[in-house]
Enzyme design. Structure first.
Site, PDB file in Angstrom:
ATOM      1  N   SER A   1       2.525  -3.260   5.224  1.00 43.18           N
ATOM      2  CA  SER A   1       2.642  -4.060   4.002  1.00 43.18           C
ATOM      3  C   SER A   1       4.088  -4.151   3.529  1.00 43.18           C
ATOM      4  O   SER A   1       4.496  -5.160   2.940  1.00 43.18           O
ATOM      5  CB  SER A   1       1.756  -3.475   2.894  1.00 43.18           C
ATOM      6  OG  SER A   1       2.143  -2.156   2.568  1.00 43.18           O
TER       7      SER A   1
ATOM      8  N   SER B   1       0.809  -1.217   0.000  1.00 40.15           N
ATOM      9  CA  SER B   1       0.000   0.000   0.000  1.00 40.15           C
ATOM     10  C   SER B   1       0.842   1.267   0.000  1.00 40.15           C
ATOM     11  O   SER B   1       0.355   2.336  -0.358  1.00 40.15           O
ATOM     12  CB  SER B   1      -0.906   0.003   1.226  1.00 40.15           C
ATOM     13  OG  SER B   1      -0.124   0.105   2.408  1.00 40.15           O
TER      14      SER B   1
ATOM     15  N   CYS C   1     -14.402  -3.745   1.486  1.00 39.20           N
ATOM     16  CA  CYS C   1     -13.280  -3.745   0.535  1.00 39.20           C
ATOM     17  C   CYS C   1     -12.557  -5.080   0.552  1.00 39.20           C
ATOM     18  O   CYS C   1     -12.185  -5.614  -0.495  1.00 39.20           O
ATOM     19  CB  CYS C   1     -12.332  -2.603   0.875  1.00 39.20           C
ATOM     20  SG  CYS C   1     -10.919  -2.469  -0.242  1.00 39.20           S
TER      21      CYS C   1
ATOM     22  N   CYS D   1     -10.464   5.284   3.772  1.00 39.58           N
ATOM     23  CA  CYS D   1      -9.464   5.910   2.900  1.00 39.58           C
ATOM     24  C   CYS D   1     -10.067   6.964   1.987  1.00 39.58           C
ATOM     25  O   CYS D   1      -9.389   7.934   1.627  1.00 39.58           O
ATOM     26  CB  CYS D   1      -8.732   4.851   2.084  1.00 39.58           C
ATOM     27  SG  CYS D   1      -9.768   3.977   0.876  1.00 39.58           S
TER      28      CYS D   1
END
Length: 365
Positions: free
Chosen positions: A13, A8, A100, A197
């Site tokens: 990550s 990301s 998501c 987000c």
């Protein structure tokens, strides 16, 4: 293994990808473009803006792995943003991160990854996957403060079989940042992103007003007495206390809370905290992480990403999940997702479609 790792541009990550490379896997990174202003994604209003795509490219370069850039803006708008807006318009309270994971990351992205020959998709989520007798089971992270098993509770057995969470047994976040710095990543101190987000300033009400417009209506007591007005019932959620701006104070002087939302009438119903007590609920759109459990069982229920899990009894009947709390709870809204646990193992999840109130003493959520 040939692994596709979602990068990301954040610390988690990046460390997940680094651990996979260090373990000897053949790793390819992938960065997703999910909405129209990705450089502002996941940041609070008082935080600096970052170019997440450039940060992801930096991570890939440091690790010496290729990085794919995939555009899922259309899918994200349809499956997450439009769903989010429509749910609030109906008086529900959805979780976009969970949605998501269900529709984008572990559906559309995982499907594409498998089509390209990748054996697994890895992410920086804090959760554990265990394998026994050919079955995968999803468990809470050993780092309780960072546990993200709740937002992964919508994954099924096939998705779990092709997923990896390298941070599942990680220590505190400070140690993750130290590990990132040791890897040579310049994002080791990058702040964590916010939960939604596509609402970088955190003002959900303002975002919804822009999408749904001004819709004036009444705030009423349980008996229908008008206590105030609002500019759109979609701006409220069950259990909300602040922002009501009522003209008429409660007779006992105690705070009022949103008890229910009638989206069709554009009316917000308020009451005392005791009026929020819920003893049982029903859920639809079920997902079981392993086999469907047809017999009643006992465990723990959690309906917020950062909320507590409380003891409950579960049963599955007529494609519905039925949950009865051992002790009544407060603050449950329709549209939220209830995730069922057996100790630390995720059993499954369902979208809350109906609640039953009770006058018995309730425990706070």
């Amino acid at each position: 293994m040939k692994i596709l790792c979602a990068i990301s541009g954040g610390v988690d990550s990046a460390v997940a990808a680094a651990r996979l490379v260090a373990a000897g896997h053949t790793v390819t990174g992938v960065h997703l473009r999910l909405w129209e202003n990705p450089s502002q994604a996941g940041l609070l209003a008082n935080q600096p803006r970052f170019d997440h795509a450039s940060d992801a490219q930096h991570v890939a370069e440091v690790l010496g792995i290729p990085l794919l850039l995939w555009d899922f803006t259309k899918e994200f708008k349809t499956e997450v943003i439009d769903y989010f807006v429509a749910a609030y318009a109906k008086g529900e309270t959805p979780n976009p991160c969970l949605r998501c994971n269900q529709k984008i990351k572990f559906s559309a992205m995982l499907t594409r990854a498998r089509g390209l020959g990748f054996e697994a998709l890895a992410t920086g989520h804090y959760a554990l996957i265990e394998n026994a007798a050919g079955q995968r089971s999803l468990h809470r992270s050993s780092e309780a403060a960072k546990d993200q098993s709740y937002v992964l509770g919508v994954l099924n057995q096939d998705q779990l079989a092709h997923s990896l969470f390298p941070l599942g047994s990680s220590p505190a976040k400070a140690d993750i940042r130290a590990e990132a710095a040791k890897c040579g990543f310049n994002i080791a101190e990058k702040p964590d992103s916010s939960d939604i987000c596509f609402i970088p300033d955190g003002d959900t009400a303002a975002f919804l007003r822009k999408q749904l417009g001004r819709r004036e209506g009444n705030i009423v007591a349980s008996d229908g007495t008008v206590l105030g007005t609002h500019l759109g019932s979609y701006q409220f959620t069950v259990g909300q206390r602040h922002g009501l701006r009522l003209r008429v104070p409660a007779a006992d002087g105690r705070p009022r809370y949103v008890k229910a939302i009638d989206a069709q009438a554009n009316t917000v119903v308020v009451g005392s905290k005791q009026d929020l007590s819920v003893g049982r609920l029903r859920g639809t759109s079920l997902t079981f992480t392993q086999a469907v459990i047809s017999e009643p069982w006992s465990g723990f229920a959690q309906w917020r990403a950062h909320g507590a899990a409380v003891p409950a009894n579960f049963s599955y009947c007529d494609d519905e999940l039925r949950v009865e709390f051992v002790q009544p709870v407060v603050g449950i809204a329709l549209g939220q997702t209830v995730v069922c646990y057996e100790q630390g193992r995720v059993v499954g999840s369902a979208q809350i479609s109906k609640t039953a109130t009770t006058k018995a003493p309730a425990i706070p959520s």
